[in-house]
Design a protein around this motif. Structure first.
Motif, PDB file in Angstrom:
ATOM      1  N   ASP A 157       0.924  -1.111  -0.007  1.00 27.57           N
ATOM      2  CA  ASP A 157      -0.030  -0.092   0.040  1.00 27.57           C
ATOM      3  C   ASP A 157       0.901   1.263   0.037  1.00 27.57           C
ATOM      4  O   ASP A 157       2.086   1.092   0.437  1.00 27.57           O
ATOM      5  CB  ASP A 157      -0.813  -0.036   1.102  1.00 27.57           C
ATOM      6  N   VAL A 158       0.351   2.663  -0.445  1.00 28.83           N
ATOM      7  CA  VAL A 158       1.049   3.480  -0.531  1.00 28.83           C
ATOM      8  C   VAL A 158       0.393   4.620   0.526  1.00 28.83           C
ATOM      9  O   VAL A 158      -0.680   5.088   0.461  1.00 28.83           O
ATOM     10  CB  VAL A 158       1.302   4.153  -1.973  1.00 28.83           C
ATOM     11  N   ASP A 159       1.466   5.395   1.185  1.00 30.67           N
ATOM     12  CA  ASP A 159       1.086   6.243   2.031  1.00 30.67           C
ATOM     13  C   ASP A 159       1.259   7.477   1.462  1.00 30.67           C
ATOM     14  O   ASP A 159       2.243   8.242   1.202  1.00 30.67           O
ATOM     15  CB  ASP A 159       1.974   6.505   3.192  1.00 30.67           C
ATOM     16  N   GLU A 160      -0.011   7.854   0.835  1.00 31.25           N
ATOM     17  CA  GLU A 160      -0.121   9.226   0.088  1.00 31.25           C
ATOM     18  C   GLU A 160       0.487  10.565   0.585  1.00 31.25           C
ATOM     19  O   GLU A 160       1.000  11.282  -0.062  1.00 31.25           O
ATOM     20  CB  GLU A 160      -1.682   9.423  -0.544  1.00 31.25           C
ATOM     21  N   ALA A 161       0.411  10.603   1.837  1.00 34.56           N
ATOM     22  CA  ALA A 161       0.781  12.053   2.435  1.00 34.56           C
ATOM     23  C   ALA A 161       2.228  11.877   2.382  1.00 34.56           C
ATOM     24  O   ALA A 161       3.069  12.649   2.303  1.00 34.56           O
ATOM     25  CB  ALA A 161       0.387  12.035   3.775  1.00 34.56           C
ATOM     26  N   ILE A 162       2.693  10.856   2.645  1.00 35.29           N
ATOM     27  CA  ILE A 162       4.412  10.750   2.665  1.00 35.29           C
ATOM     28  C   ILE A 162       4.990  10.988   1.196  1.00 35.29           C
ATOM     29  O   ILE A 162       5.794  11.540   0.839  1.00 35.29           O
ATOM     30  CB  ILE A 162       4.764   9.249   3.370  1.00 35.29           C
TER      31      ILE A 162
END
Length: 388
Positions: free
Chosen positions: A344-349
């Motif tokens: 999964d991708v942490d969009e904020a980071i």
């Protein structure tokens, strides 16, 4: 279900440590990265890592198609690339699309990709690889000891420019790994810096002190005559193919008995391409090994490849915006039951990395070093902390 769109993101990251090889012994700490999101009309998104951009040039081939038809779509794209060739940037995009399709296929089935691909279990034997040319002797020991504490009993050292230093540092790696095994597995990688005759001479000298599992890229990646010569004249197995792109590139290595081990990666025309190569290798009794990658995501594929031996684990800190739950323990990469690649991708980071690119030492990809294939250019004291 239909494929409706895509989003591509690129960014730069600063790793926890430098990585280096014989072609750039001073190393880099800044690494480029990219993520492809493949969207569907049922709000399930496929994710793949590390392609570089340009998806718009091939997306029209899959738009509106059912993402579960992975093999058929792979053939469609491969046929489209017939005249231009499955090369360069096209290969990267092709690979990224195929991986995202496989991620979708497994997510639609609500199962991990290793299960979709038919693996018996979600784990893969690991070997440690420091990409370690720029590490000091102490840093070298610490990296391999840390991996040994996780049960990893084999390691691969970057070599090529200073045979005496190579032998000394192989001893350091072996000592560090000794807590995991009384006889750690040792490998070397000269990254195509040597000529075939140089490779025979240097590997033979190393073999006087160490029993090696394989020597990786001891000659040019496509030089099946040279690679076969090395394989025939040393005890050590020859491993290669990491930087080739498809089954068409790798077939000559097998046909000419030039490779004892084939190194596979996501760049081999995606998951589908990797499986084709592994099946061909299996038919000729040639083992395969998966190369390193962010978050070890290709372990999902390695778990289901016939003839797979072990996967490279570098662990330099490339996962900044990625969330995953695989881990290394008892010498294996253990995979979860999360759907797809389990990434999964942490969009904020990710957004922060894009808006505030890190500063540091970076020159990726590595060039070919002066003297390659002709004469050695030893590293200077300014390039590596162990140089004399």
């Amino acid at each position: 279900m239909k494929i409706t769109g895509f989003r591509s993101e690129t960014y730069f990251m600063k790793m926890d440590r430098e990585v280096a090889d014989a072609n750039l012994p001073s190393g880099v700490e800044i690494m480029p990265a990219s993520i492809l999101f493949l969207e569907t009309d049922e709000d399930i998104t496929g994710v793949s890592l590390g392609y570089g951009g340009g998806v718009e040039h091939l997306f029209h081939l899959i738009e509106g198609e059912d993402p579960r038809d992975v093999l058929g779509l792979w053939i469609k794209i491969n046929d489209y690339l017939h005249k231009a060739g499955n090369e360069g940037a096209a290969t990267l995009v092709f690979s990224a699309i195929d991986m995202a399709l496989w991620d979708l296929k497994a997510k639609i089935a609500d199962e991990p990709l290793w299960r979709t691909l038919g693996a018996r279990e979600g784990r893969v034997k690991a070997y440690a690889s420091g990409l370690d040319y720029s590490l000091s002797d102490d840093e070298l020991f610490c990296f391999y000891r840390r991996m040994a504490e996780m049960g990893v009993d084999s390691g691969k050292l970057k070599v090529g420019l200073d045979i005496d230093a190579d032998i000394r540092r192989l001893g350091i790696m072996r000592e560090a790994l000794s807590i995991a095994s009384d006889r750690p597995g040792l490998m070397i990688d000269s990254n195509e810096y040597w000529s075939p005759k140089q490779a025979v001479r240097y590997i033979s000298k190393i073999e006087e002190r160490f029993d090696l599992i394989w020597a990786e890229e001891p000659a040019r990646r496509w030089d099946y005559d040279g690679l076969r010569l090395v394989s025939q004249q040393v005890r050590t197995a020859v491993a290669t193919a990491e930087n080739l792109k498809s089954i068409a590139d790798i077939y000559p290595l097998i046909a000419n008995e030039a490779a004892d081990v084939l190194n596979l990666s996501s760049g081999h025309s995606g998951v589908t391409g990797c499986r084709q190569i592994a099946n061909m290798a299996y038919a000729h009794n040639v083992p395969v090994s998966m190369m390193n990658c962010q978050a070890n995501f290709m372990a999902q594929v390695a778990a289901a490849l016939p003839g797979h031996t072990m996967m490279e684990v570098v662990d330099p800190g490339r996962e900044h915006c990625l969330k995953y739950d695989n881990y290394v323990q008892d010498g294996f990469i253990h995979l979860s039951d999360a759907p797809g690649f389990g990434i999964d991708v942490d969009e904020a980071i990710l957004k922060d990395l894009q808006e505030n690119p890190p500063k540091g030492k970076g020159a990726f990809p590595f060039p070919r070093r002066e003297g390659a294939g002709r004469y050695l250019v030893p590293p200077s004291p300014s390039e590596t902390p162990w140089s004399s």
